[in-house]
Every structure is written in structure tokens, then in C-alpha cells.
Design an enzyme around this catalytic site. Structure first.
Site, PDB file in Angstrom:
ATOM      1  N   CYS A 168      -0.722 -13.594 -40.946  1.00 28.15           N
ATOM      2  CA  CYS A 168       0.727 -14.197 -40.051  1.00 28.15           C
ATOM      3  C   CYS A 168       1.496 -13.511 -40.535  1.00 28.15           C
ATOM      4  O   CYS A 168       1.645 -12.103 -41.176  1.00 28.15           O
ATOM      5  CB  CYS A 168       0.422 -15.345 -39.576  1.00 28.15           C
ATOM      6  SG  CYS A 168       1.152 -16.532 -40.999  1.00 28.15           S
ATOM      7  N   LYS A 169       2.736 -14.060 -39.923  1.00 26.22           N
ATOM      8  CA  LYS A 169       4.183 -13.633 -40.507  1.00 26.22           C
ATOM      9  C   LYS A 169       4.425 -13.683 -41.634  1.00 26.22           C
ATOM     10  O   LYS A 169       4.544 -11.633 -42.257  1.00 26.22           O
ATOM     11  CB  LYS A 169       5.304 -13.905 -39.645  1.00 26.22           C
ATOM     12  CG  LYS A 169       6.593 -13.347 -40.162  1.00 26.22           C
ATOM     13  CD  LYS A 169       8.014 -14.446 -39.216  1.00 26.22           C
ATOM     14  CE  LYS A 169       8.786 -14.146 -39.107  1.00 26.22           C
ATOM     15  NZ  LYS A 169      10.684 -14.404 -38.086  1.00 26.22           N
TER      16      LYS A 169
END
Length: 921
Positions: free
Chosen positions: A825-826
Site C-alpha cells: 500500500c502507500k
């Protein structure tokens, strides 16, 4: 192993890595106090008043009965800022625990003034190796009929000693282990151990790549210098391009110097993701292995790599990510070529030029080495050695000739010749006005041998290079032309100019290589025939034969040496011309891309560095795990491995740019191959993976100790390149994705999933044709892979919000195909942790018969290491269990300012409504 249980406290969460870690370099003395610190989050949804953690004494320094252990408990107010308040502490000795009934102590937590502050702590001894055999008393809670799994958390010495393992020590560091006990459907107990490690490749791979980038760019600068004298226009462009390369080299050298200063760290935390000196380092790169021990079943383990999305966080996403920037740049490059008066080459031709340069630089020294081996075999008068060396030399030389037998090389040589000062083509001459009308665009010649540029029907750089170059040369006034009969241009005899370029010269040059090779082959055949004819099988002539065959062994070498020398000279001549031609092509690419192209190249280097570090980590982890699996090794060298990247990025705001960066970075991994080599020594430094190559193709060499290397199949030991097929599937799952699906655009996600599904399907087709399905791992859920692919294909095209089925099925297929799993994810924190823990519990349920009553409890227990953050929403499609833990609203607006303007108030109301809809979706 000691377990502690704190009652009368409404919490059951513990933070990952919060248990005390014992260091092997610090022996535990009898007088030293061990102080595990327990931090208890204060905001909880679970009302089970139980908190479990563990303390492990290293085997090298066993605790004595006099060893004191002090437990300190804190209330974590804000985990994101690590703020906490002291609750109480308790102290006991190991001897007290051993003498206690059932080896269990109940201690009261006391504050600094001696007042009981937060209840009691239960300490018990736990023998890890006997968990599934003995009947350990369950720790009950205040809720009837509820039992809690035993949770133990420890440092590396309670897990697997990988620091000194020759297979893992060089790559994996700082292991953290958590152990759980869960109940199966048949009322038995399984032991589950999670082991999380940092990877040294987080830094070593980017540092090696930076060195290779610097070498490649310095080599390009030197190649530009070697182009020789050019007309003023081209020379000015060359100087500008060299200046740009110099800036990149200087920047990369500074970054490499900063990285060399960092010692001891094995990963980059998310708080440093926008730090320039660390932009090449992947974010939060960790490996995680779940090992499961069940009664009457062999142990099983499941690996996954977690990493932040490969993206250029330092450069930002204001204008989008790589996918959008590259598409926009390619569309505008034609206008750049007009502005800079360059020759436009399509991306296919530019890629071909880079391929030719890479192949030439690889094959030329190889051919030289093989030619020397041929002479050595002739010196030794070895017929077998001569035959083998000639075969290898023939194969590589034919590959060399085939690579250079390309129209692009021929046309580029013409362009380079025409770019020299004072040159005017005899075939195509026109006035500067006519040339200016075309602005660098290229017209097709009548020569049928010329091939048009892809994407520009009817145009070819090979066909009208002269007219573009004439225009550029005339810019500086170095040429004058007049119109003659029929409207053709005639060169002024008073102006000195170069000799007309012979377009057939290149054909003769590379054909000479083939002719020289044929001469060498003919001479070798002649020598072997003569040698055979002199060998008499009759015994009476044996002595004469010995005399004949004992002649000076240098005769073969003397006869072959002139031919081999001529072959090497022809190869060098071809290499020199081809390098100049392809360098001139790349000069056009670089000149047309000033300055946008160089910025994009830097961004692409950054993203690729992060992606390759993650891929290398996953490959090494999978290789070590499958060393004894013959089916896996067969699949590895016959087909290659699938590497499935699971992305949880939303298609909203700046995460769109991250996803665009990630898509290009994962796609660029197709240019990477792996090779297994034998380590020079058993020293850990010689077992570190190495990277070599250029931007268009990199090879990662993975050294193995000699005993392990010798067990590999012959194809792998011979250095066969091992391919990895990267695929990317993305499904946004947070609140921003809700906004994107309601009011935005998710076409990027849909296109990525569809494209990569087709790649996964093609890989399976190739695998099924070359490898028996018996080589693939067996699972309890015997769903056919074809059926899984069909279901995945249906989900990819189905319009469904937050369709996590795509990720579930893709992950299942990857495990069934012996693949490598990545979750991103980020920053590889909250969303990644939610995904990994749900996947692990689903595996325990599907493959190891985890009790349904324990599924949610196991999930909560594994997620106890998470922080209170944006965890989004996940749903188990089979069990139907939904877990939500959404953060409090963070959209605060200055109400007083909004009241000043009715327009701002309306905007505020709309935004608030959007966030509320997203929150309660």
C-alpha cells in the site's frame, strides 16, 4: 518462555515488537534485572479483559533462579506519537516462578508509591516444544465459554538462528517472532509462528544499481565524445546532452555517497519516504513467514513480502505518475524534435538501439575470449577442444551478425555521416526553405529495402536523414546550394564537402565477419582432415604415425592465427561503427527530450530501484525455501516464476500517481533475469546477491555455498538465466477509494487488472505445456487452477465496488503456481497488515482446519500489533466476516473563516457530506 496475563484491564491488543528483546551480545547475569515493557492501547473495541505477551531467554545465556524480571505496564494514549502513561510494575525472580504451584505466579501491579493501580499480572512458564502435545490450562476470561489463544512474542533467538545460517545470514536480519496456539475443528491444537525480518537488499540492491547507472551514463558520455567531429548544430546538441548526463551523474554520486554513510540500518521507515537521499530505497521492506505445526500433519510455511508502493515520493505526484508522464512525453516528442531540429525515432527504434549496444558490448568480449580458446586448443593440438571451441565461437559470432543485420544500423550510419561538417547528400538535395517546411520530419525514399517507422506510416528515419541533416548543417551557414534543372539541388563546387557516403559499405563490413568465420571453420576442418589422414591404423606404421603426430604442436596455431586475428579485427570494426550509429540514434532521443526526458529517466530509475530490491528479496526468499523441492527447481529453469504484486492503493488524489509509478516499475521488472552462481568462499560477504547489466537488461546473481550449489539441476549450475514474470493487481480498499468509485475514475485500476490477468493466463499456459502439474504444490482446497483463472477473469471485468475477490483469487493462484507474493500500500503499514493477517487466517481455516469459533479471535490476535490508523474495511468472501476499524474524522475546517463567505460555506458542506458518505459506506 514466560507468558504474562494482565486482568481487570479492558484490552486485548499488543503492539508488534513491544516485547523485550534480548541481545546475544549481552549475557544475562544473576543480578541483572530484565524489564519487559508492556504498552496497552486505551481505545479498544474488544471488551475481553485479557492481555498476553511473552519473554524469551536466549539459549546461549540461560536464566538462573536468581535472575530478576521486572514487568512494566504503560497505557498507550496515542500510538502514532508513542505517548503513554505509566500504570504499574511488578518484579519476580525466575526461582519464584519455578517454585510456584503449576509454575504460575499472580503478581499485583503497583505504581511508584506502592498503590495497586491496574489489576494483576499472571506469569506462567511455557514450554514451546510441548504446546500441541500437553494439555495446557486455558486462560479464561470474564466472558463465559470464551478461551484465549496463547500468544508468545520473542526475539530472534527463540525463532530460527538465521544470523549464522549461510543461506539466510547475508540477506535476512533482525527476525521478530510471535507464536500463537489455535484450536482446530477436531478440537486439537495447532502451533502458528509468525516470523518477520528485515532484508539487507533494501540498501545493497539500490546502491549497486546507482553504481551501474553512473557507469552507464559515463559510458554514454564517452560514446558521444567518440562520435568525432560534427556540424555546429549537432555539436551544440551533443554538448547540451553531455551536460545533462553530467548533472545526473553528479546527483547519483551524491546520493550514493549519502547511502554509503548509513550503517546498521536494514530498511527505510515510512517517515523517510520523501527524503531525497533515500529515494532509491524501498519503503518498509520486510519478509514474513507463517509456519504452521499441526497434529498428524507435516509442517507448512507461507511466505509473503510486504513493501511500500514503488514510487517517486520525493519528486511528488502533482503532474501524475510515470504512466501518465511517459504517455504525455511520447505524444509531445515529435514537437520537441521540431523545436530542436532533431531526427524523430520511434520508441521501438530507440529500444532497438539500446538493445544493439547492449548485445554488442556483451558479445564482442565473448567472441574475443572464444577466439583465444580456439587458438589455445590448436596450441595443445586437441581435436576435441578445437571442435568445442569452434562450435561456441560460431554460435556467438552468428548471433553477433544477426543482431547487427538491421536496417536501423545502416540508416543511422548514413545519418551520422550526413551530420558531419560540410556534407550534402547527392540523392536528396533541396533548399533550406524546403527543408524547413518539414521541420525534421522524414520522407520515405524509393528504396524498397527501407522499413517505415512504426507509428509513422510512410515515414522512416532511414529514408530522409539527409534532408534533415542538410537543414541542420545549413543552420550554421556551412553549406550553400542552388537549384538546378528539374528542381534538384546542386552542391556548389566552390564549397569543400565530404566524400559521398557509400550505403553498401555497412553491408560489406558486417558480411566480412561471416566470411572470416567461414574461413576459420574451413581451416579447422582442413587441419582435422589432415590429422586424420596421417594417422595409420596398421601396427607396423604406428611408429611412423607417432613421429608424424609428434610434430611441432604450434603448426595448427600458426595456420589458424592469421584467420582468427582477421576475424577479431572485423568484429572490432563492426563494433566501432555500430556503437557510433546507435549512439547517434540515442543522441536524437536525448536531444529531443531535454529536459523532460532526463527528469523522467531519473524518476524511472528511482521507481525501478525500489521494485527490484523487493523482487530480489522475494526471489532469494523463495529460492532458499524451495532448495529441496525438485519440482520447484524444474519449474524455475524451464519456465520461470510468477511474482504477484498485490496493491491496495486507491485511484484518488496522489495515490493515482503512486499507482502509475508502480505500474511502470513492476512492468520494467520484465527486463530482469536471475542467475545462480557458486560462491567463491563461505564468507557471508561472498553470499550477497550482485547486480550487473544496463538499464535495458539487468541480471541478479545469487551466490550459494558450494555444497548447496552442487545439488541444483545442471541447467541452473550452468548459469541459465532464470526469468521472473511480474504481475500487478490493484484494488483500493480505503475511504478515498469510496470517493473515487462514487465521484471519480477507476479506469486505471480496471486497465491494470485486465492487462495483468492476461499475462497471468499466458504464464499458466506456458507452464502447463512445459512442466507437469505434479510439480506444483498440493493444497487442501483442490480447486482447479483453470477454474480459478476463469473466476478471476470474470471478477476483473465485473463492475463491483472494492472487489477484493480479485486479490483473493490472484493470491490463491500465485501460491498454487509456486509464485512469490508481495503486498503493498502507500507505506506497507495499516492496509498491508490488514490484508496479510486476513490472508493468514484464511489459510489456517482452509488448509489447517482452524475452528470457525477461533477465526475472528485469531484475526484479532494477529492484528493486535496494528496501530490505530486508517485500516479501511476488509471482508472475507467465504466466511462473511467483516472487520472495520475506521479512524475518527480528520477533516477539521476553520468554521469562523467559512462563515465569512457563503460560497466557502457551501463548499464546506459539500465536502463534509462527501466524507460522511465515504465514512459510513
Amino acid at each position: 518462555m514466560l507468558t504474562t496475563c494482565m486482568t481487570d484491564w479492558l484490552t486485548s491488543l499488543c503492539k508488534w515488537r513491544q516485547a523485550y528483546h534480548f541481545s546475544s551480545s549481552q549475557p544475562i547475569s544473576s543480578t541483572k534485572k530484565i524489564q519487559p515493557q508492556l504498552r496497552l492501547p486505551s481505545m479498544l473495541a474488544n471488551k475481553d479483559p485479557l492481555f498476553l505477551t511473552g519473554v524469551t531467554f536466549p539459549s546461549e545465556y540461560p536464566a538462573s533462579p536468581e535472575t530478576l524480571v521486572k514487568l512494566t505496564v504503560y497505557d498507550a494514549k496515542d500510538k502514532s506519537q508513542e505517548s503513554s502513561s505509566f500504570l504499574g510494575s511488578a518484579t519476580f525472580s525466575v526461582g519464584d516462578l519455578l517454585r510456584a504451584k503449576d509454575e504460575r505466579l499472580t503478581l499485583s501491579l503497583r505504581s511508584s508509591d506502592g498503590v495497586c493501580a491496574a489489576g494483576t499480572v499472571v506469569v506462567s512458564r511455557l514450554k514451546m516444544g510441548e504446546m500441541e502435545e500437553v494439555d495446557v490450562d486455558h486462560i479464561t476470561t470474564d466472558i463465559p465459554s470464551q478461551k484465549c489463544p496463547l500468544v508468545c512474542e520473542s526475539a530472534s533467538h527463540a525463532c530460527i538462528d538465521r544470523e549464522n545460517n549461510p543461506l539466510t545470514g547475508p540477506v535476512f536480519k533482525n527476525p521478530i517472532c510471535k507464536v500463537y496456539r489455535f484450536q482446530t475443528m477436531d478440537s486439537k491444537w495447532m502451533l502458528v509462528r509468525e516470523q518477520m525480518e528485515e532484508c539487507t537488499l533494501s540498501f545493497s540492491i539500490p546502491k549497486q544499481l546507482l553504481s551501474l547507472y553512473i557507469q552507464e551514463d559515463m559510458s554514454r558520455v564517452q560514446d558521444l565524445r567518440d562520435l568525432g567531429e560534427l556540424s555546429p548544430h549537432w555539436d551544440n546538441l551533443r554538448k547540451e546532452v553531455m551536460t545533462r548526463y553530467g548533472g545526473i551523474i553528479s546527483s547519483y554520486q551524491e546520493t550514493l555517497a549519502e547511502l554509503d554513510k548509513i550503517t546498521g540500518r536494514s530498511f527505510k521507515p515510512s517517515c523517510c519516504k520523501a527524503q531525497k537521499s533515500l529515494e532509491f530505497i524501498p519503503i518498509n521492506l520486510h519478509t514474513q513467514r507463517m509456519r504452521v505445526t499441526c497434529p498428524r500433519k507435516t509442517d507448512a510455511f507461507y511466505d509473503i513480502v510486504t513493501v511500500g508502493a514503488p514510487a517517486a515520493h520525493f519528486q511528488g505526484f502533482k503532474c501524475g505518475g510515470l504512466q501518465r508522464l511517459l504517455s504525455r512525453y511520447e505524444a509531445e516528442k515529435k514537437s520537441f524534435s521540431t523545436a530542436y531540429q532533431c531526427i524523430y525515432y520511434s520508441p521501438e527504434h530507440t529500444a532497438k538501439a539500446q538493445e544493439v549496444l547492449s548485445t554488442v558490448s556483451l558479445l564482442q568480449p565473448l567472441i574475443t575470449s572464444l577466439a583465444d580458446q580456439l587458438l589455445q586448443a590448436a596450441q595443445e593440438h586437441s581435436s576435441t577442444g578445437l571442435k568445442d571451441a569452434l562450435k561456441n565461437l560460431s554460435d556467438k559470432t552468428e548471433q553477433f551478425v544477426h543482431t547487427l543485420k538491421d536496417e536501423l544500423v545502416k540508416s543511422a550510419l548514413l545519418a551520422l555521416h550526413a551530420a558531419q561538417p560540410g556534407y550534402v547528400s547527392k540523392n536528396q538535395k533541396q533548399t533550406p526553405v524546403q527543408a524547413g517546411q518539414h521541420q525534421g520530419h522524414i520522407h520515405q525514399r524509393t528504396d524498397q529495402n527501407q522499413s517505415p517507422v512504426q507509428g509513422l506510416p510512410g515515414h522512416s528515419p532511414a529514408s530522409s536523414i539527409t534532408e534533415s541533416t542538410v537543414m541542420c548543417n545549413n543552420v550554421e551557414g556551412s553549406q550553400t546550394t542552388t537549384r538546378g534543372e528539374g528542381g534538384t539541388l546542386k552542391h556548389q563546387d566552390s564549397i569543400p564537402h565530404h566524400k559521398e557516403y557509400d550505403e553498401e559499405e555497412w553491408d560489406r563490413v558486417w558480411a566480412n565477419v561471416a566470411k572470416c568465420l567461414n574461413c576459420v571453420i574451413a581451416m579447422v576442418d582442413k587441419l582435422q582432415e589432415e590429422d586424420n589422414s596421417k594417422q595409420e591404423p596398421v601396427p607396423e606404421q604406428q611408429q611412423l604415425a607417432d613421429v608424424i603426430t609428434s610434430h611441432n604442436p604450434g603448426d595448427w596455431r600458426e595456420q589458424l592465427c592469421p584467420l582468427v586475428t582477421r576475424l577479431k579485427e572485423c568484429v572490432m570494426e563492426v563494433v566501432e561503427k555500430a556503437k557510433k550509429a546507435m549512439t547517434f540514434v540515442l543522441l536524437q532521443e536525448a536531444a529531443c527530450s531535454i529536459p523532460q526526458g532526463f527528469l523522467l529517466q531519473q524518476r524511472r530509475d528511482v521507481v525501478f530501484s525500489q521494485a527490484l530490491a523487493a523482487l530480489a528479496c522475494g526471489f532469494v526468499m523463495r529460492l532458499y525455501a524451495g532448495m529441496q523441492d525438485k519440482g520447484f527447481l524444474r519449474q524455475l529453469h524451464l519456465v520461470g516464476l510468477i511474482a504477484q504484486f498485490e496493491s491496495l492503493l486507491s485511484t484518488y488524489s496522489e495515490e493515482i500517481g503512486m499507482l502509475e509509478d508502480m505500474e511502470v516499475g513492476i512492468s520494467d521488472l520484465q527486463r530482469v533475469a536471475f542467475k545462480i552462481t557458486e560462491a567463491k568462499t563461505d564468507d557471508l560477504s561472498d553470499l550477497q546477491p550482485l547486480v550487473c547489466g544496463r538499464r535495458d537488461h539487468f541480471t541478479v546473481e545469487v551466490p550459494l555455498p558450494r555444497p548447496v550449489f552442487q545439488t541444483l539441476p545442471e541447467e541452473i549450475k550452468e548459469g541459465k538465466p532464470l526469468r521472473v514474470f511480474p504481475v500487478l493487481f490493484n484494488v483500493g480498499i480505503n475511504e478515498q477509494q469510496t470517493i473515487a468509485e462514487r465521484f471519480g475514475d477507476i479506469s486505471l485500476q480496471e486497465r491494470i487488472n485486465q492487462k495483468n490477468f492476461e499475462m497471468l493466463e499466458a504464464y499458466y499456459k506456458s507452464l502447463s505445456e512445459k512442466v507437469p502439474l505434479e510439480c506444483l504444490p498440493c493444497f487442501q482446497t483442490q480447486t482447479d487452477i483453470k477454474e480459478l483463472l476463469e473466476t478471476l477473469g470474470q471478477n476483473v471485468v465485473t463492475k463491483k465496488r472494492k472487489n477484493v475477490e480479485i486479490l483473493w483469487i490472484a493470491g490463491t493462484i500465485c501460491r498454487r503456481l509456486n509464485g512469490i507474493r508481495f503486498t503493498s500500500c502507500k507505506s506497507a503499514k495499516d492496509r498491508t497488515s490488514m490484508s496479510v493477517t486476513l490472508e493468514q487466517c484464511a489459510i489456517l481455516r482452509d488448509e489447517h482446519q482452524l475452528s470457525k469459533d477461533f477465526f475472528i479471535r485469531a484475526l484479532d490476535c494477529m492484528r493486535s500489533r496494528l496501530t490505530q490508523g486508517d485500516l479501511g474495511q476488509w471482508e472475507d468472501p467465504e466466511a462473511g466476516a467483516v472487520t472495520e476499524n475506521k479512524p475518527a474524522s480528520r477533516h477539521f475546517y476553520p468554521i469562523a473563516l467559512l462563515l465569512v463567505s457563503s460560497h466557502l460555506l457551501v463548499v464546506w458542506l459539500i465536502l463534509s457530506l462527501v466524507f460522511l458518505l465515504a465514512k459510513y459506506q
